[in-house]
Design an enzyme around this catalytic site. Sequence first.
Site, PDB file in Angstrom:
ATOM      1  CE  LYS A   1      -2.916   3.251   0.738  1.00  0.00           C
ATOM      2  NZ  LYS A   1      -4.029   3.512  -0.250  1.00  0.00           N
TER       3      LYS A   1
ATOM      4  CB  CYS B   1      -3.409   9.034   0.275  1.00  0.00           C
ATOM      5  SG  CYS B   1      -5.123   9.280   0.824  1.00  0.00           S
TER       6      CYS B   1
HETATM    7  N1  SAJ Z   1      -1.117  15.254  -8.718  1.00  0.00           N
HETATM    8  C1  SAJ Z   1      -0.253  15.840  -9.512  1.00  0.00           C
HETATM    9  N2  SAJ Z   1       0.020  15.442 -10.748  1.00  0.00           N
HETATM   10  C2  SAJ Z   1      -0.529  14.154 -11.113  1.00  0.00           C
HETATM   11  C3  SAJ Z   1      -1.351  13.498 -10.173  1.00  0.00           C
HETATM   12  C4  SAJ Z   1      -1.692  14.148  -9.041  1.00  0.00           C
HETATM   13  O1  SAJ Z   1       0.497  16.924  -8.948  1.00  0.00           O
HETATM   14  O2  SAJ Z   1      -0.317  13.998 -12.324  1.00  0.00           O
HETATM   15  C5  SAJ Z   1      -1.336  15.813  -7.210  1.00  0.00           C
HETATM   16  C6  SAJ Z   1      -2.916  16.012  -6.924  1.00  0.00           C
HETATM   17  O3  SAJ Z   1      -3.384  17.331  -7.675  1.00  0.00           O
HETATM   18  C7  SAJ Z   1      -2.906  15.838  -5.469  1.00  0.00           C
HETATM   19  C8  SAJ Z   1      -1.856  14.772  -5.056  1.00  0.00           C
HETATM   20  O4  SAJ Z   1      -1.225  14.623  -6.231  1.00  0.00           O
HETATM   21  O5  SAJ Z   1      -2.533  17.128  -4.840  1.00  0.00           O
HETATM   22  C9  SAJ Z   1      -2.398  13.463  -5.176  1.00  0.00           C
HETATM   23  O6  SAJ Z   1      -3.580  13.203  -5.865  1.00  0.00           O
HETATM   24  P1  SAJ Z   1      -3.912  11.879  -6.521  1.00  0.00           P
HETATM   25  O7  SAJ Z   1      -5.238  12.098  -7.251  1.00  0.00           O
HETATM   26  O8  SAJ Z   1      -2.613  11.542  -7.164  1.00  0.00           O
HETATM   27  O9  SAJ Z   1      -4.123  10.883  -5.296  1.00  0.00           O
HETATM   28  P2  SAJ Z   1      -4.893  10.697  -4.039  1.00  0.00           P
HETATM   29  O10 SAJ Z   1      -4.178  11.397  -2.959  1.00  0.00           O
HETATM   30  O11 SAJ Z   1      -6.347  11.413  -4.314  1.00  0.00           O
HETATM   31  O12 SAJ Z   1      -5.192   9.216  -3.923  1.00  0.00           O
HETATM   32  C10 SAJ Z   1      -4.234   8.345  -4.037  1.00  0.00           C
HETATM   33  C11 SAJ Z   1      -4.354   7.087  -4.872  1.00  0.00           C
HETATM   34  N3  SAJ Z   1      -3.018   6.362  -4.892  1.00  0.00           N
HETATM   35  C12 SAJ Z   1      -2.589   6.077  -6.029  1.00  0.00           C
HETATM   36  O13 SAJ Z   1      -3.151   6.422  -7.303  1.00  0.00           O
HETATM   37  C13 SAJ Z   1      -1.342   5.264  -6.007  1.00  0.00           C
HETATM   38  C14 SAJ Z   1      -5.296   6.338  -4.274  1.00  0.00           C
HETATM   39  O14 SAJ Z   1      -5.673   5.022  -5.396  1.00  0.00           O
HETATM   40  C15 SAJ Z   1      -5.193   5.725  -2.908  1.00  0.00           C
HETATM   41  O15 SAJ Z   1      -6.232   5.015  -2.217  1.00  0.00           O
HETATM   42  C16 SAJ Z   1      -5.312   6.951  -2.149  1.00  0.00           C
HETATM   43  O16 SAJ Z   1      -4.079   7.850  -2.440  1.00  0.00           O
HETATM   44  C17 SAJ Z   1      -5.053   6.476  -0.646  1.00  0.00           C
HETATM   45  O17 SAJ Z   1      -6.100   6.613   0.182  1.00  0.00           O
HETATM   46  O18 SAJ Z   1      -4.056   6.024  -0.117  1.00  0.00           O
END
Ligand code: SAJ
Length: 406
Positions: free
Chosen positions: A201, A255
């Site tokens: 995870k 996360c």
């Molecule tokens: N972000 C970027 N660039 C990207 C993608 C995201 O800057 O290309 C930023 C987002 O704006 C945000 C942060 O990263 O600030 C995180 O957002 P996210 O959409 O990537 O992820 P989370 O935190 O909403 O959810 C993640 C997910 N993990 C993965 O994809 C590996 C989700 O599947 C998990 O269940 C969740 O963390 C968790 O609860 O752990």
Amino acid sequence: MITVLGLGYIGLPTALMLAAHGQRVIGSDHDPKVVSALNQGKIPFEEKGIADLFQQAQANGIVFSTSIQKTETYIVAVPTPFLKVSKKLDPVYVIAAIRSILEVCPKGATIIIESTIAPGTIDKAIRPIILEKGLVIGQDIHLAHAPERIIPGNMVHELIHNARTIGTDRPNIGEAIKTIYASFCQGNIVLTSIKTAEMTKVVENTYRDINIAFANELAKICRTDDMDVYEVIKIANMHPRVNILQPGPGVGGHCISVDPWFLVGDYPGLANIILAARKINDSMPEFVLERTKSIMEQSGLSDYKRVGVYGLTYKENVDDTRESPTLQMFELMSSHLAPVLKSYDPYVKKDIVPNQVHSLEAFLSDLDLIIIMVGHDEILKNMDKLKGKTILDTRNVCFLEGTYKL
Ligand code: SAJ
């Protein structure tokens, strides 16, 4: 019967999903306000598809309560904060949840921890609590770690379609738990050990953090030499084995910006790339601030009262502001400057920062420079209303004339 402990972003959709698929479920939360709101049919956060799911769960008799009752299975989905200085996981809520379960559970009960925990937490912090009660793990209590993997904004869909990991001490316990999740989960359900489930995870979120950090580092490199980072990434990603994520104003949420620290905290000296990635992503709000200053100079703007920040949440189309890059940026600004900036987020109804307004119209009036920190659908649909303004677009969503990128 299943008790789901912790009715937040993960526990609530999970409890609803189980109930909607025919399981008898008690949703339990120590906060009476949360329970009373749910009993009145109010869902505490916005999420696509959750209202329908709520109705189905209610029709199937889901119960919400502050007390923990005697059931055969318990799913723990309480928060796991990290300690600000050491960056290590603080399992205080998981421990409290396990203690309260042990007060009431029958012999042979199964406790499934869904909350994200650092590798080794169950061995170090959970097993001892059970043993000190004189209970035998694998006989009196069955333990499992089934970390959630759903993404805010698409939780309901992902609960059904994502693959799941279930870590247990013995495969037969894993098989029994699998049947519970298989009631709604159509993805592959993989059985493994508890420690591997814990590690996997954290690794998943760390992988994403490192990938975003790479994109953010590329954004900084491209900025110094006048290259378009988005074009570079778009072309590079046409290679069949390259998949770089998007740069942005920073990584927020509870996360991805948190979990990699568990590895840094527990494996200092080994988690080097992981630490570097965290630092790069954490430096992005400051980078946005520097870009803002330089764009203001370039455009002859000096009045911070005429600068507005669009987006307070950590990402698009969610109402969660935890570790949000915008709030991090406000913290970095000098104390007299941050309260001056006007800000707005369609998903944040309460006032959480000083000069916050509550409609797009109120936000757009009297502004020269708009910093887009979050690409909510609302701003994408109303982009023409930004015409004529100077824009710093940190999410690559605006293509109007006068738009600056990261
Ligand atoms: N972000 C970027 N660039 C990207 C993608 C995201 O800057 O290309 C930023 C987002 O704006 C945000 C942060 O990263 O600030 C995180 O957002 P996210 O959409 O990537 O992820 P989370 O935190 O909403 O959810 C993640 C997910 N993990 C993965 O994809 C590996 C989700 O599947 C998990 O269940 C969740 O963390 C968790 O609860 O752990």
